[in-house]
Design a protein around this motif. Structure first.
Motif, PDB file in Angstrom:
ATOM      1  N   PRO A  63      11.108  17.888  24.588  1.00  0.00           N
ATOM      2  CA  PRO A  63       9.896  18.528  25.138  1.00  0.00           C
ATOM      3  C   PRO A  63      10.239  19.642  26.126  1.00  0.00           C
ATOM      4  CG  PRO A  63      10.233  16.405  26.167  1.00  0.00           C
ATOM      5  CD  PRO A  63      11.276  16.521  25.099  1.00  0.00           C
ATOM      6  N   ILE A  64       9.261  20.532  26.302  1.00  0.00           N
ATOM      7  CA  ILE A  64       9.380  21.623  27.273  1.00  0.00           C
ATOM      8  C   ILE A  64       8.679  21.177  28.559  1.00  0.00           C
ATOM      9  CG2 ILE A  64       8.800  24.024  27.766  1.00  0.00           C
ATOM     10  CD1 ILE A  64       8.788  24.516  24.760  1.00  0.00           C
ATOM     11  N   ALA A 102       5.075  17.634  30.208  1.00  0.00           N
ATOM     12  CA  ALA A 102       6.050  17.647  29.110  1.00  0.00           C
ATOM     13  C   ALA A 102       5.308  17.953  27.819  1.00  0.00           C
ATOM     14  CB  ALA A 102       6.766  16.302  29.027  1.00  0.00           C
ATOM     15  N   ASN A 103       5.600  19.114  27.230  1.00  0.00           N
ATOM     16  CA  ASN A 103       4.899  19.585  26.033  1.00  0.00           C
ATOM     17  C   ASN A 103       5.799  19.511  24.815  1.00  0.00           C
ATOM     18  OD1 ASN A 103       3.753  21.065  28.492  1.00  0.00           O
ATOM     19  ND2 ASN A 103       2.179  21.449  26.947  1.00  0.00           N
ATOM     20  N   ARG A 126       0.920  16.788  25.060  1.00  0.00           N
ATOM     21  CA  ARG A 126       1.581  16.860  26.355  1.00  0.00           C
ATOM     22  C   ARG A 126       1.368  15.572  27.132  1.00  0.00           C
ATOM     23  NH1 ARG A 126      -1.071  21.335  30.041  1.00  0.00           N
ATOM     24  NH2 ARG A 126      -0.241  20.014  31.706  1.00  0.00           N
ATOM     25  N   ARG A 127       2.298  15.312  28.033  1.00  0.00           N
ATOM     26  CA  ARG A 127       2.206  14.203  28.967  1.00  0.00           C
ATOM     27  C   ARG A 127       2.408  14.772  30.371  1.00  0.00           C
ATOM     28  NH1 ARG A 127       0.560  12.612  24.985  1.00  0.00           N
ATOM     29  NH2 ARG A 127       1.092  10.716  23.810  1.00  0.00           N
ATOM     30  N   THR A 128       1.693  14.229  31.352  1.00  0.00           N
ATOM     31  CA  THR A 128       1.760  14.780  32.707  1.00  0.00           C
ATOM     32  C   THR A 128       2.030  13.675  33.723  1.00  0.00           C
ATOM     33  OG1 THR A 128      -0.629  14.560  33.056  1.00  0.00           O
ATOM     34  CG2 THR A 128       0.166  16.662  32.165  1.00  0.00           C
ATOM     35  N   ALA A 129       2.592  14.091  34.842  1.00  0.00           N
ATOM     36  CA  ALA A 129       2.778  13.238  36.011  1.00  0.00           C
ATOM     37  C   ALA A 129       2.649  14.139  37.233  1.00  0.00           C
ATOM     38  CB  ALA A 129       4.134  12.540  35.986  1.00  0.00           C
ATOM     39  N   GLN A 130       2.204  13.579  38.335  1.00  0.00           N
ATOM     40  CA  GLN A 130       1.958  14.406  39.512  1.00  0.00           C
ATOM     41  C   GLN A 130       2.399  13.709  40.782  1.00  0.00           C
ATOM     42  OE1 GLN A 130      -2.307  14.964  39.111  1.00  0.00           O
ATOM     43  NE2 GLN A 130      -2.752  13.298  40.524  1.00  0.00           N
ATOM     44  N   GLY A 131       2.695  14.521  41.803  1.00  0.00           N
ATOM     45  CA  GLY A 131       3.087  14.020  43.114  1.00  0.00           C
ATOM     46  C   GLY A 131       2.584  14.958  44.192  1.00  0.00           C
ATOM     47  N   ARG A 132       2.343  14.417  45.354  1.00  0.00           N
ATOM     48  CA  ARG A 132       1.802  15.201  46.467  1.00  0.00           C
ATOM     49  C   ARG A 132       2.911  15.567  47.448  1.00  0.00           C
ATOM     50  NH1 ARG A 132      -3.148  16.114  48.564  1.00  0.00           N
ATOM     51  NH2 ARG A 132      -4.078  14.633  47.091  1.00  0.00           N
ATOM     52  N   LEU A 133       2.907  16.844  47.835  1.00  0.00           N
ATOM     53  CA  LEU A 133       3.843  17.346  48.833  1.00  0.00           C
ATOM     54  C   LEU A 133       3.065  17.681  50.095  1.00  0.00           C
ATOM     55  CD1 LEU A 133       6.564  18.451  49.837  1.00  0.00           C
ATOM     56  CD2 LEU A 133       6.004  20.624  48.721  1.00  0.00           C
ATOM     57  N   VAL A 134       3.451  17.063  51.207  1.00  0.00           N
ATOM     58  CA  VAL A 134       2.834  17.323  52.507  1.00  0.00           C
ATOM     59  C   VAL A 134       3.900  17.947  53.408  1.00  0.00           C
ATOM     60  CG1 VAL A 134       1.721  16.328  54.536  1.00  0.00           C
ATOM     61  CG2 VAL A 134       1.220  15.415  52.259  1.00  0.00           C
ATOM     62  N   VAL A 135       3.605  19.134  53.905  1.00  0.00           N
ATOM     63  CA  VAL A 135       4.537  19.845  54.767  1.00  0.00           C
ATOM     64  C   VAL A 135       3.944  19.886  56.168  1.00  0.00           C
ATOM     65  CG1 VAL A 135       5.802  21.981  55.175  1.00  0.00           C
ATOM     66  CG2 VAL A 135       5.353  21.223  52.831  1.00  0.00           C
ATOM     67  N   GLN A 136       4.670  19.340  57.121  1.00  0.00           N
ATOM     68  CA  GLN A 136       4.231  19.340  58.510  1.00  0.00           C
ATOM     69  C   GLN A 136       4.926  20.459  59.271  1.00  0.00           C
ATOM     70  OE1 GLN A 136       5.062  15.400  60.009  1.00  0.00           O
ATOM     71  NE2 GLN A 136       3.201  14.540  59.097  1.00  0.00           N
ATOM     72  N   ALA A 137       4.224  20.958  60.281  1.00  0.00           N
ATOM     73  CA  ALA A 137       4.770  22.033  61.113  1.00  0.00           C
ATOM     74  C   ALA A 137       4.678  21.616  62.571  1.00  0.00           C
ATOM     75  CB  ALA A 137       4.003  23.334  60.889  1.00  0.00           C
TER      76      ALA A 137
END
Length: 819
Positions: free
Chosen positions: A277-278, A319-320, A327-338
């Motif tokens: 897959p791509i 993933a295609n 396609r199949r998908t997965a996700q994650g959250r990015l939290v950036v602190q300052a």
């Protein structure tokens, strides 16, 4: 900074990714650094700025137990400057264990952990500097000991097909964050091999498996505290796969990450399938990921270098299957602190005594920082003449005096770090200002008035131009204070429009052309109490035997031992039911089981410790409610559209009928008025004695047949005179009928009938008088219908057809008819 140990049992190799090279920790430069720090710094290093400020502050660090470490601090300001240190908010005494260096830095000779009775050196450290202008405190620096735990996740054995994917993972905690490397058969992995991908979080990915990839893999973790090696995990690579079609699948998706700005984010995505897959990445909110600092590591891992707050969001790995939409998908959250940083620093200011000083400091960060203020190193909270507004970003000090002269610091702090900024307040004190007014007393006069008295200051009273009395409720914040001016020759003032049973605070200042004196000592006084006012009361009929009473709640009644009293009775009885006691927070009460045929009297009053107030009384009848309940059918609220249209049509028809009736009524009144004018003259001749000559009559008269109304309607400027002969033909006199008029007349040509009266002008008051006389006198001229001739043989009354004939032009000359 932390001083690493002199030698390490093993130096890990450099970690190389495609396009990304992370070097190992640098070797520790020990003896030279310590010698430089121990050398005394020249006094000029402090500078000679009038402000006291930090040129260098301590920072968060990780120390190696048993090794020395140094916390940096350098201050600029007017000498002499005294520097001390605090640990966890408590002043740190100088000892052989910790030494204050000449440049203000703190050296801990042997960093220690808590063992037995010895305390740990871990904690929050602050550098404190002070000179004759004030005191400042540095940001907090958190110092932690370097540690390395055991592996809590070891790599597991794996089996894969040739051309497939293998993944190993290990997890370990340590301070500072350990550097993870991998070994195969006790030999470091060749990072130049593009099929091997090493992720910083302890993941090894192998793509395009081959038979030579088989072996035993170990995870190696290292930091300045120690080195750990995991258990071994065997990788077995079997023969080539069958080549059958496989749906795309995501073996490992991105995890949720919380990072600080300038760190590197690694979002993992491992996908399998046949064909291969791509892998692509996107943001869930649709915003572009960008290209700066972005790279893809291995077959689909997303690397974001030097992250900023703008990188926060949800990232989706897809993933295609090539050439299709599968396609199949997965996700994650990015939290950036300052960490907190200032966008506006407080500025040093100078203000005259008695005026107001204001400092503003604005900080930003993620999460939003919390702002606190320090005065000479001590936490400053609101109260007295100090106010904090706009989420503590604005500090206001009113009525400043010598005691307010200090260095004020704004400290912004969040979970990512803290920052501080300082400013100095200088109080300008003019020479010759009067002292504070003395002997301030406040005495209650009534429930709304307090008399405040004082004595003039002891010194410098010649230039006083007046006094200002400062007033506020004792329970209110200082910003709700208000002032009243008093002349210089008055030493007492009556403060009015106050609230009953309320405590007030008073203080006073003397003013001169050069400024104000310091404030007097505040004094408190409470207004006298009084019974409450009558409460507003409304009554709603709920049914044939129930009522609802409504009024406004008075929470203050509860503060003064008060509430409401409710009474009610049938109006026919003398005794009330009640009192029903209700608290001051209640705003309604229902009465039920009442007599449906009775009229009730309801009485509500408020009371407190000073007694009962006047009552509000209402009378209400339930008889109408019971009749409406019996006679009125229930409303059908679900009428269809046809019914609504019929109702609208009926309303329009009703309006037309009403307008038509109004028009007919107006016409009827017009013709009725015309008939009364025709008949009034004859009645006047019969009932009134003869009047004076025509020239003496009242000129304010009505014209014949409503002609004066025609003038009001502006019939035209070229008004036509009415020909007398034409009028006589229209309205022939009584003699034309061949019947002589036996009534005496003063003028032979004077008409004596109602028809002839139509040719004259009658006084308005005359007609009004005729209508107000007895029925016998007005009956002959009371209508337009034909009537029988009078007994004396006079002419009959004007018929309706004759009265309806209009006169086209107004009469401009009065008719010569006598009475």
């Amino acid at each position: 900074m932390a001083v690493p140990r002199a030698a390490s049992p093993r130096r890990p190799p450099a970690l190389r990714w495609p396009g990304l090279l992370l070097p190992p920790p640098p070797p520790p430069p020990l003896p030279l650094l310590l010698l430089l720090l121990l050398l005394p710094a020249p006094r000029e290093g402090f500078g000679h700025s009038a402000e006291l400020a930090f040129a260098m502050e301590p920072s968060d660090d990780v120390a190696v137990p048993g090794q020395p470490m140094v916390l940096d601090c350098r201050v600029e300001g007017t000498p002499p400057v005294q520097i001390t240190w605090r640990k966890n908010g408590v002043e740190l005494p100088e000892s052989t264990h910790s030494t204050l260096l000449a440049n203000g830095s703190l050296m801990i000779r042997h960093f220690r952990l808590q063992r037995g009775g010895s305390p740990s050196d871990e904690g929050d450290y602050e550098c404190v500097a002070q000179n004759r202008f004030g005191l400042v405190v540095s940001r907090k620096a958190r110092i932690q000991a370097a540690t390395m735990s055991d592996f809590h996740v070891h790599p597991q054995a794996a089996v894969g097909e040739e051309g497939g994917v293998a993944r190993f993972q290990c997890q370990i905690h340590g301070l500072p964050k350990p550097l993870i490397t991998w070994e195969k058969n006790r030999v470091p992995i060749d990072t130049d091999n593009e099929r091997y991908t090493l992720l910083p979080k302890g993941v090894l990915q192998i793509t395009g498996l081959r038979a030579e990839d088989s072996g035993i893999f170990h995870c190696v973790a290292s930091n300045i505290a120690s080195i750990r090696i995991s258990h071994g995990a065997r990788l077995t690579v079997s023969g080539s796969g069958s080549g059958a079609y496989k749906e795309p699948a995501i073996l490992v998706g991105p995890e949720n990450l919380t990072l600080t700005v300038h760190q590197t984010a690694v979002l993992e995505c491992v996908a399998t399938g046949n064909p291969r897959p791509i892998v692509s990445w996107s943001r869930l909110d649709g915003r572009p990921i960008g290209v700066e600092g972005i790279q893809v590591l291995g077959t689909g891992n997303l690397i974001i270098s030097d992250v900023t707050v703008q990188h926060s969001g949800v990232y989706v790995c897809a993933a295609n299957r090539p050439g299709t939409r599968v396609r199949r998908t997965a996700q994650g959250r990015l939290v950036v602190q300052a960490p907190a940083e200032f966008v506006q620093h407080p500025q040093s200011i100078s203000r005259p005594a008695g005026t107001t000083a204001m400092f503003t400091c604005q900080a930003q960060g993620e999460p939003p920082p919390h702002v606190t203020w320090l005065k000479n190193g001590q936490v400053l909270g609101p109260g007295g003449h100090v106010r904090l507004k706009n989420n503590n970003s604005t500090l206001t000090i009113s009525g400043i005096g010598p005691e307010d002269e200090a260095i004020y610091q704004c400290v912004a702090e969040n979970s990512a770090g803290s920052s501080q900024a300082s400013a100095r307040l200088t109080v300008l004190w003019a020479e010759g200002l009067p002292g504070p007014p003395r002997n301030v007393r406040a005495v209650s006069v009534s429930s709304t008035e307090v008399r405040v008295s004082w004595s003039e200051p002891l010194a410098n009273t010649r230039e006083i131009i007046g006094y200002v009395l400062h007033i506020r409720k004792a329970a209110d914040p200082p910003e709700l204070e208000y002032q009243e001016a008093v002349s210089k020759s008055t030493f007492q003032h009556l403060v009015s429009d106050l609230e009953p049973s309320t405590a007030y605070s008073f203080y006073i200042k003397a003013y001169t052309p050069r400024g104000a004196s310091s404030a007097s000592v505040p004094t408190l006084a409470s207004t006298l109490g009084e019974a409450p006012a009558p409460p507003p009361l409304s009554v709603r009929v709920l049914g044939s035997s129930s009522l609802q009473l409504l009024w406004e709640p008075w929470p203050r009644l509860a503060q003064h031992e008060g509430g409401f009293k409710l009474f009610y009775r049938p109006a026919s009885k003398t005794a009330f039911t009640g009192p029903i006691l209700l608290p001051g927070t209640v705003s309604s009460y229902n009465l039920s089981q009442l007599d449906p045929t009775a009229v009730y009297e309801v009485k509500l009053l408020a009371y407190n410790q000073h007694g009962d107030g006047n009552a509000t009384v209402r009378f209400v009848s339930l008889r109408g409610a019971s009749e409406r309940t019996a006679l009125s059918p229930p409303c059908d609220c679900r009428k269809d559209e046809t019914t609504n249209q019929t109702s609208t049509t009926g309303i329009v028809i009703g309006i037309h009928i009403g307008v038509t009736c109004i028009i007919f009524c107006v016409l009827f009144l017009l013709f009725g008025q015309r008939g009364r004018v025709l008949l009034c003259k004859d009645v006047e001749n019969q009932l009134s004695p003869p009047q004076g000559p025509r020239s003496q009559r009242d000129p304010g008269i009505l014209a014949l047949n409503g002609v004066r109304w025609g003038e009001r309607g502006q019939l035209g400027r070229n008004e036509k005179r009415v020909d007398m002969k034409e009028l006589e033909q229209l309205f022939p006199p009584a003699g034309a009928a061949g019947q002589p008029d036996p009534r005496p007349t003063q003028d032979a040509a004077a008409p004596a009938s109602c028809e002839e009266t139509q040719l004259s002008k009658l006084p308005l008051q005359g007609c009004g008088l005729m209508e107000g006389r007895t029925t016998e006198a007005t009956a002959p001229c009371s209508g337009l219908a034909a009537a029988p001739p009078p007994p004396d043989g006079g002419p009959g009354l004007l018929s309706e057809g004759q009265a309806a004939r209009p006169v086209a032009a107004p009469v401009t000359q009065p008719a010569h008819s006598g009475h």
